[in-house]
Design an enzyme around this catalytic site. Structure first.
Site, mmCIF file in Angstrom:
data_model
loop_
_atom_site.group_PDB
_atom_site.id
_atom_site.type_symbol
_atom_site.label_atom_id
_atom_site.label_comp_id
_atom_site.label_asym_id
_atom_site.label_seq_id
_atom_site.Cartn_x
_atom_site.Cartn_y
_atom_site.Cartn_z
ATOM 1 N N LEU A 34 0.848 -1.200 0.000
ATOM 2 C CA LEU A 34 0.000 0.000 0.000
ATOM 3 C C LEU A 34 0.881 1.247 0.000
ATOM 4 O O LEU A 34 1.868 1.326 0.736
ATOM 5 C CB LEU A 34 -0.912 -0.001 1.225
ATOM 6 C CG LEU A 34 -1.792 -1.251 1.392
ATOM 7 C CD1 LEU A 34 -2.730 -1.082 2.576
ATOM 8 C CD2 LEU A 34 -2.582 -1.529 0.121
ATOM 9 N N GLY A 44 2.144 -8.858 6.616
ATOM 10 C CA GLY A 44 2.376 -8.036 7.803
ATOM 11 C C GLY A 44 2.369 -6.571 7.407
ATOM 12 O O GLY A 44 2.676 -6.207 6.264
ATOM 13 N N GLY A 45 1.999 -5.706 8.368
ATOM 14 C CA GLY A 45 1.958 -4.286 8.068
ATOM 15 C C GLY A 45 0.981 -4.000 6.944
ATOM 16 O O GLY A 45 -0.181 -4.392 6.978
ATOM 17 N N ASP A 46 1.446 -3.292 5.906
ATOM 18 C CA ASP A 46 0.592 -2.966 4.762
ATOM 19 C C ASP A 46 0.995 -3.762 3.524
ATOM 20 O O ASP A 46 0.800 -3.313 2.395
ATOM 21 C CB ASP A 46 0.664 -1.460 4.467
ATOM 22 C CG ASP A 46 2.094 -1.007 4.175
ATOM 23 O OD1 ASP A 46 2.256 0.081 3.625
ATOM 24 O OD2 ASP A 46 3.039 -1.761 4.481
ATOM 25 N N GLU A 47 1.549 -4.963 3.706
ATOM 26 C CA GLU A 47 2.005 -5.799 2.602
ATOM 27 C C GLU A 47 1.088 -7.004 2.437
ATOM 28 O O GLU A 47 0.813 -7.722 3.409
ATOM 29 C CB GLU A 47 3.437 -6.268 2.849
ATOM 30 C CG GLU A 47 4.444 -5.119 2.894
ATOM 31 C CD GLU A 47 5.858 -5.614 3.199
ATOM 32 O OE1 GLU A 47 6.800 -4.843 2.967
ATOM 33 O OE2 GLU A 47 5.993 -6.768 3.666
#
Length: 622
Positions: free
Chosen positions: A449, A489-492
């Site tokens: 993102l 994880g995160g925005d991946e």
């Protein structure tokens, strides 16, 4: 016949002894446990009731302190003495901001008012609460309140005293959310610099809201009762029983619970009663009532506060113990009979059957041999064993279900419900094996993102979590049912495309994903655009290893992001671009080398020519 009779007599004797001993022990343990649980519940309820009463007193004292703060402000006396109660005034507006702040920080406040002694008790500052928030009442909507007791009685008080009204239903008109609700009013006089009372500050409290806040940490099965000094119910689990005096009928606590009469006669300060020892008066509950002073500055006023807990809830542990005691009695009785008739040959077969069933607990054929239809103790034991087997099976099924839930949590992202990295890599490795056997292709899309960090920083992590959930939903909507999407994880996010569709990844599927994530997203009233950069790696062109495919897609994604957001790039295109760059660099280096050689040759030729000229010039001189 003689032996058979003796065996029967011995079995009856041992069975009687066993049942009598286990039954007496079980009954004593069960009865003692019930008494202990009820006594403990009474003590706990009494402590909770006294604590709730203290909280009510402290809450009322806090409201009184707020009223004193507002009344003691110099600007309150100045505003209360203004001749014009309607026109604009700068001092009144500044004071109104203070009143508004008190309303904002105390959600249980229904009204805060400054009422002057002049103009028949005209309201000068008034804030009401409605469904949408706080309402400022001003101008011609301000009312005269001198006829109400909370005004004329408070005006008669000396400065610093607190007026506490009886708890009742608010029937004043145009009071917004306060109208028709149980209300408690706290008032205090406003005095000028000479000590003369020039007005009052009145705070209306939402009784129901205050009690909800105060009892928020009580167990959910607790029932709350509250009565005034005459016994009228102010709070009752059945709302139709409250404020009967307001509807022309009296519903009194001492009539519903006769044990509370000593409290209203001021002979006792606390009463405890339970449905175990006094079933008619407690009605299947454990009840505690305490009497507490109320409005101490106005004489001998009090309230009666009560808490109740269903007796069934209190005795739930005793019921479980009773069930276990019954099982223990049955099992012990059966064992006594078995021991008594151990020498009887007629019982050897059932004993073997029970032993076989015990060693083959989950074998269905073993249960068919049990003597379940027998009416003696062996039959009882067999039926108990069958129930025990059913309970064990149920517990094992529950354990399997919990294990399945744990496996799901271990392989899925908690926030989005998508597969996590571990599950995705497992699926990717299996897909690679299938593609290798079938000589097919597959593609891995690494989605990152673009604006997620800005959204997180601007709107907070709660909105960020909602954005991730929305992105996951859009990815599932864009992709087909056979495609795999996971959150690393995160925005991946990572996407796996298998089969013939893998060749369509670029540009069709990647474009659809970017279009979906570029659509405006509205969360909590905020509009935002997320956007994404995508890197694509393909099997078998880019790699035959799951980790390398993921790394290659990651590298392509970063290259796409560095080239400009909201773009996609295939790893093979990235490699081709790098090769072109290397070739161009090598060609440029070669051209530079040739130029350097030519320059060196020209310089050497020029040097030789200069040396030759110097030699020719030197010969005539010799």
């Amino acid at each position: 016949m003689f032996r058979r009779g003796l065996t029967f007599k011995l079995s009856v004797l041992f069975a009687f002894i066993g049942v009598l001993a286990s039954g007496a022990t079980g009954y004593y343990a069960y009865h003692a446990n019930r008494t202990m649980l009820v006594n403990e519940a009474e003590r706990s309820l009494l402590t909770s009731t006294e604590l709730l009463g203290q909280r009510i007193s402290v809450s009322i004292d806090d409201v009184a302190a707020d009223a004193l703060v507002l009344a003691s402000m110099p600007s309150s006396a100045q505003v209360a003495q203004t001749d014009d109660g309607i026109g604009p005034d700068a001092g009144r507006e500044r004071l109104a901001l203070v009143y508004s702040s008190f309303m904002l920080h105390h959600p249980e406040y229904l009204q805060v008012r400054l009422i002057t002694r002049q103009h028949y008790g005209l309201e000068l500052i008034r804030f009401d609460r409605d469904r949408d928030g706080i309402v400022r009442v001003a101008g011609n909507d301000l009312q005269e309140k001198a006829q109400f007791s909370y005004v004329f009685e408070t005006l008669a008080f000396s400065p610093g005293r607190i007026y506490t009204s009886p708890i009742g239903v608010n029937h004043e008109y145009s009071t917004h959310a306060a109208q028709g609700r149980p209300t408690l009013r706290i008032g205090t006089p406003i005095a000028d610099e000479r000590g003369r009372v020039v007005g009052v500050v009145v705070i209306d409290i939402d009784l129901a809201g205050m009690l909800r806040r105060l009892q928020s940490d009580l167990p959910s099965d607790y029932q709350v009762y509250l009565a005034n000094e005459w016994g009228d119910f102010l709070v009752h689990p059945d709302a139709s029983q409250t404020f009967g005096f307001d509807r022309g009928r009296r519903v009194l606590m001492q009539d519903s619970f006769p044990v509370t009469r000593p409290l209203f006669e001021q002979k006792q300060t606390a009463v405890l009663v339970n449905g175990l020892t006094r079933p008619r008066q407690a009605g299947g509950h454990v009840l505690t009532f305490v009497r507490r002073p109320f409005g101490g500055s106005d004489g001998n006023r009090f309230i009666v506060l009560g808490l109740a807990k269903p007796l069934e809830d209190v005795l739930s542990g005793a019921h479980q113990l009773g069930t276990r005691i019954i099982r223990m009695v049955l099992v012990f009785s059966a064992l006594s009979v078995l021991l008594a008739i151990l020498f009887a040959r007629a019982l050897t077969k059932p004993l073997h059957q029970l032993a076989y069933a015990a060693t083959h607990l989950f074998a269905a054929h073993a249960m068919h041999t049990l003597p379940l239809k027998r009416t003696d103790e062996i039959g009882v034991l067999a039926r108990c064993f069958e129930r025990l087997r059913g309970e064990i099976r149920a517990q094992m099924d529950a354990l399997r279900s919990k294990q399945s839930d744990l496996e799901y949590l271990a392989t899925h992202d908690v926030l989005t419900g998508l597969p996590n990295r571990m599950l995705f890599m497992r699926k990717l490795e299996r897909a690679i094996d299938d593609a290798r056997r079938g000589r097919e292709e597959l593609a891995v899309l690494f989605v990152d993102l673009d604006r997620f960090k800005q959204i997180n920083d601007q709107f907070g992590h709660s909105v960020g979590d909602k954005v991730l959930v929305a992105v996951a939903r859009r990815l599932r909507d864009v992709l087909d049912a056979g495609d795999v999407v996971a959150r690393l994880g995160g925005d991946e996010f990572i996407v796996l495309i298998e089969g013939a569709r893998a060749a369509q990844v670029m540009p069709a599927i990647a474009t659809r994903i970017m279009d979906a994530l570029n659509e405006t997203l509205t969360l909590d009233g905020n509009s935002m655009t997320v956007g994404a950069s995508i890197g694509i790696s393909e099997f078998p062109h880019d790699s035959g290893n799951a980790e390398e495919l993921l790394l290659n897609a990651d590298a392509a994604m970063y290259a796409a992001k560095s080239g400009g957001r909201c773009a996609y790039l295939r790893y093979r295109d990235l490699l081709a671009a790098r090769l072109r760059e290397q070739a161009e660099a090598a060609e440029a280096a070669a051209r530079a080398g040739v130029a350097e050689v030519r320059a060196a040759t020209d310089a050497r030729d020029a040097s030789d020519a200069a040396d030759a000229d110097e030699g020719r010039e030197a010969e005539p001189t010799a």
